[in-house]
Write a protein that holds these residues in place. Structure first.
Motif, PDB file in Angstrom:
ATOM      1  N   GLU A  17       0.944  -1.120  -0.022  1.00 50.62           N
ATOM      2  CA  GLU A  17       0.196   0.069   0.193  1.00 50.62           C
ATOM      3  C   GLU A  17       0.932   1.058   0.034  1.00 50.62           C
ATOM      4  OE1 GLU A  17      -3.479   2.166   2.792  1.00 50.62           O
ATOM      5  OE2 GLU A  17      -2.428   0.195   3.355  1.00 50.62           O
ATOM      6  N   GLU A  18       0.596   2.096  -1.001  1.00 49.93           N
ATOM      7  CA  GLU A  18       1.548   3.338  -1.018  1.00 49.93           C
ATOM      8  C   GLU A  18       1.045   4.124   0.178  1.00 49.93           C
ATOM      9  OE1 GLU A  18       0.637   5.048  -4.748  1.00 49.93           O
ATOM     10  OE2 GLU A  18       1.321   3.624  -5.928  1.00 49.93           O
ATOM     11  N   TYR A  19       2.160   4.867   0.647  1.00 48.63           N
ATOM     12  CA  TYR A  19       1.908   5.732   1.869  1.00 48.63           C
ATOM     13  C   TYR A  19       1.260   7.074   1.416  1.00 48.63           C
ATOM     14  CZ  TYR A  19       4.903   2.875   4.659  1.00 48.63           C
ATOM     15  OH  TYR A  19       5.133   1.572   5.337  1.00 48.63           O
ATOM     16  N   LYS A  20       0.339   7.725   1.958  1.00 48.31           N
ATOM     17  CA  LYS A  20      -0.468   8.906   1.325  1.00 48.31           C
ATOM     18  C   LYS A  20       0.175   9.902   2.115  1.00 48.31           C
ATOM     19  CE  LYS A  20      -4.724   6.405   0.495  1.00 48.31           C
ATOM     20  NZ  LYS A  20      -6.216   6.275   0.909  1.00 48.31           N
ATOM     21  N   PRO A  21       0.163  10.982   1.752  1.00 49.47           N
ATOM     22  CA  PRO A  21       0.465  12.261   2.063  1.00 49.47           C
ATOM     23  C   PRO A  21      -0.206  12.673   3.577  1.00 49.47           C
ATOM     24  CG  PRO A  21       0.363  12.633  -0.097  1.00 49.47           C
ATOM     25  CD  PRO A  21      -0.399  11.531   0.082  1.00 49.47           C
ATOM     26  N   LEU A  22       0.315  13.397   4.353  1.00 50.32           N
ATOM     27  CA  LEU A  22      -0.317  13.544   5.650  1.00 50.32           C
ATOM     28  C   LEU A  22      -1.741  14.325   5.446  1.00 50.32           C
ATOM     29  CD1 LEU A  22      -0.315  13.825   8.906  1.00 50.32           C
ATOM     30  CD2 LEU A  22       0.995  15.815   8.541  1.00 50.32           C
ATOM     31  N   LEU A  23      -1.820  15.370   4.493  1.00 47.03           N
ATOM     32  CA  LEU A  23      -3.195  16.205   4.225  1.00 47.03           C
ATOM     33  C   LEU A  23      -4.212  15.272   3.811  1.00 47.03           C
ATOM     34  CD1 LEU A  23      -1.810  19.404   2.833  1.00 47.03           C
ATOM     35  CD2 LEU A  23      -2.544  19.010   4.988  1.00 47.03           C
ATOM     36  N   GLU A  24      -3.806  14.215   2.846  1.00 48.61           N
ATOM     37  CA  GLU A  24      -4.986  13.135   2.528  1.00 48.61           C
ATOM     38  C   GLU A  24      -5.247  12.438   3.376  1.00 48.61           C
ATOM     39  OE1 GLU A  24      -5.121  10.101  -1.529  1.00 48.61           O
ATOM     40  OE2 GLU A  24      -3.585  11.629  -1.110  1.00 48.61           O
ATOM     41  N   GLU A  25      -4.182  11.914   4.611  1.00 47.52           N
ATOM     42  CA  GLU A  25      -4.678  11.219   5.404  1.00 47.52           C
ATOM     43  C   GLU A  25      -5.625  11.651   6.375  1.00 47.52           C
ATOM     44  OE1 GLU A  25      -4.004   7.948   6.344  1.00 47.52           O
ATOM     45  OE2 GLU A  25      -2.510   7.523   4.457  1.00 47.52           O
ATOM     46  N   LEU A  26      -5.498  12.967   6.460  1.00 50.73           N
ATOM     47  CA  LEU A  26      -6.293  13.588   7.361  1.00 50.73           C
ATOM     48  C   LEU A  26      -7.678  14.312   6.742  1.00 50.73           C
ATOM     49  CD1 LEU A  26      -3.510  15.927   9.777  1.00 50.73           C
ATOM     50  CD2 LEU A  26      -4.892  13.627  10.006  1.00 50.73           C
ATOM     51  N   ASP A  27      -7.598  13.964   5.407  1.00 50.46           N
ATOM     52  CA  ASP A  27      -8.934  14.363   4.618  1.00 50.46           C
ATOM     53  C   ASP A  27      -8.894  16.028   4.699  1.00 50.46           C
ATOM     54  OD1 ASP A  27     -10.844  13.866   2.845  1.00 50.46           O
ATOM     55  OD2 ASP A  27     -12.519  13.714   4.670  1.00 50.46           O
ATOM     56  N   ILE A  28      -7.750  16.758   4.456  1.00 51.95           N
ATOM     57  CA  ILE A  28      -7.790  17.989   4.318  1.00 51.95           C
ATOM     58  C   ILE A  28      -7.526  18.350   2.636  1.00 51.95           C
ATOM     59  CG2 ILE A  28      -6.553  19.937   4.963  1.00 51.95           C
ATOM     60  CD1 ILE A  28      -5.816  18.760   7.499  1.00 51.95           C
ATOM     61  N   ASP A  29      -8.275  19.112   2.083  1.00 53.32           N
ATOM     62  CA  ASP A  29      -8.277  19.535   0.668  1.00 53.32           C
ATOM     63  C   ASP A  29      -8.444  20.841   0.752  1.00 53.32           C
ATOM     64  OD1 ASP A  29      -8.349  20.103  -1.995  1.00 53.32           O
ATOM     65  OD2 ASP A  29     -10.273  18.655  -2.267  1.00 53.32           O
ATOM     66  N   LEU A  30      -6.955  21.570   0.536  1.00 55.58           N
ATOM     67  CA  LEU A  30      -6.734  23.171   0.696  1.00 55.58           C
ATOM     68  C   LEU A  30      -7.572  23.840  -0.275  1.00 55.58           C
ATOM     69  CD1 LEU A  30      -2.978  23.087   1.536  1.00 55.58           C
ATOM     70  CD2 LEU A  30      -4.925  23.168   3.300  1.00 55.58           C
ATOM     71  N   LYS A  31      -7.560  23.107  -1.649  1.00 55.52           N
ATOM     72  CA  LYS A  31      -8.231  23.817  -2.774  1.00 55.52           C
ATOM     73  C   LYS A  31      -9.607  23.899  -2.372  1.00 55.52           C
ATOM     74  CE  LYS A  31      -4.984  22.422  -6.529  1.00 55.52           C
ATOM     75  NZ  LYS A  31      -4.824  21.637  -7.746  1.00 55.52           N
ATOM     76  N   ASP A  32     -10.416  22.697  -1.870  1.00 53.91           N
ATOM     77  CA  ASP A  32     -11.682  22.978  -1.530  1.00 53.91           C
ATOM     78  C   ASP A  32     -11.905  24.089  -0.386  1.00 53.91           C
ATOM     79  OD1 ASP A  32     -14.423  21.501  -1.656  1.00 53.91           O
ATOM     80  OD2 ASP A  32     -14.112  21.159   0.360  1.00 53.91           O
TER      81      ASP A  32
END
Length: 247
Positions: A75-90
């Motif tokens: 399993e690929e390691y996801k970035p921290l923002l993606e792990e925390l479900d943080i979408d800066l653009k949204d």
């Protein structure tokens, strides 16, 4: 009986199986040769029937887990923002929707309600708390408490009036809609000495915040009951402003 000589002893104890023989020291000097090691192959297969003795020994005594090898996690390691479900653009898009609530600007403002998130509103509430401190750190926890329970009150009222909203949607909209109060905060610091202008800016900020929130939460399903929900939202932002100004 006569005694046995050396030659008799050698013949008496001479081996008969052909494995080895005793030779005299003079004969040993003429002997030479090599010893070849047996060809030993270890089968390390996972099949228990073909395991070497040591592996079989450990497995028979319940220690087979020592020989187990964990498979690599592919399993690929996801970035921290993606792990925390943080979408800066949204989050940035939702901020623009709240700060510019006019329909003529073409923003899809319903995304603030239909796609709620937690981190964006929390960041806005914390920012509003930071500018409201004035050396009173207890205000921070109080503003967060008002945000949570004030949103709960609006949610319960909306459900009673027949609205189809979730608590997460209300929490997000109320949190994002604090941005107008953050915008007017620097203006209040500059023109704080002008009482009339300061009051007008405060009213403008409260109306701006209440309109942004009400236009998202108060849908057509409320029909004639819209004022019953708009008024509590307006009072909630007045209270938020009072926490900032210290009134």
């Amino acid at each position: 009986a006569r005694g046995l000589g050396t030659t008799d002893l050698v013949h008496l104890f001479s081996p008969t199986n052909g494995d080895f023989t005793f030779v005299s020291s003079t004969e040993a000097e003429e002997l030479s040769g090599t010893i070849s090691a047996p060809d030993v192959k270890l089968n390390m297969s996972s099949d228990s029937g073909k395991d070497p003795y040591a592996t079989t020994f450990l497995r028979q005594r319940g220690y087979g887990w020592l020989l187990e090898v964990e498979e690599d996690d592919n399993e690929e390691y996801k970035p921290l923002l993606e792990e925390l479900d943080i979408d800066l653009k949204d989050i940035y898009y939702k901020i623009r929707c709240v700060l510019m609530p006019m329909p003529s600007l073409g923003y899809n403002r319903q995304v603030v309600r239909d796609n709620p998130d937690f981190w964006g509103p929390l960041a806005v509430v914390l920012l509003f708390s930071m500018i409201s401190i004035y050396g009173q750190f207890r205000v921070v926890s109080w503003i967060i408490t008002i945000w949570i329970f004030g949103s709960l009150t609006i949610f319960l009222l909306a459900r009673v009036l027949g609205g189809e909203v979730s608590y997460g949607q209300v929490l997000g909209v109320i949190g994002y809609s604090l941005l107008p109060l953050i915008v007017i905060a620097p203006l209040l610091l500059v023109i704080g000495g002008f009482e009339v202008v300061s009051t007008l800016i405060k009213l403008f900020g409260v109306f701006w915040a209440a309109y942004s929130a009400a236009s998202l939460l108060v849908g057509d399903e409320f029909k004639t009951k819209k004022p019953l929900l708009i008024y509590p939202i307006f009072l909630l932002y007045i209270y938020f402003l009072s926490l900032y100004t210290g009134v």
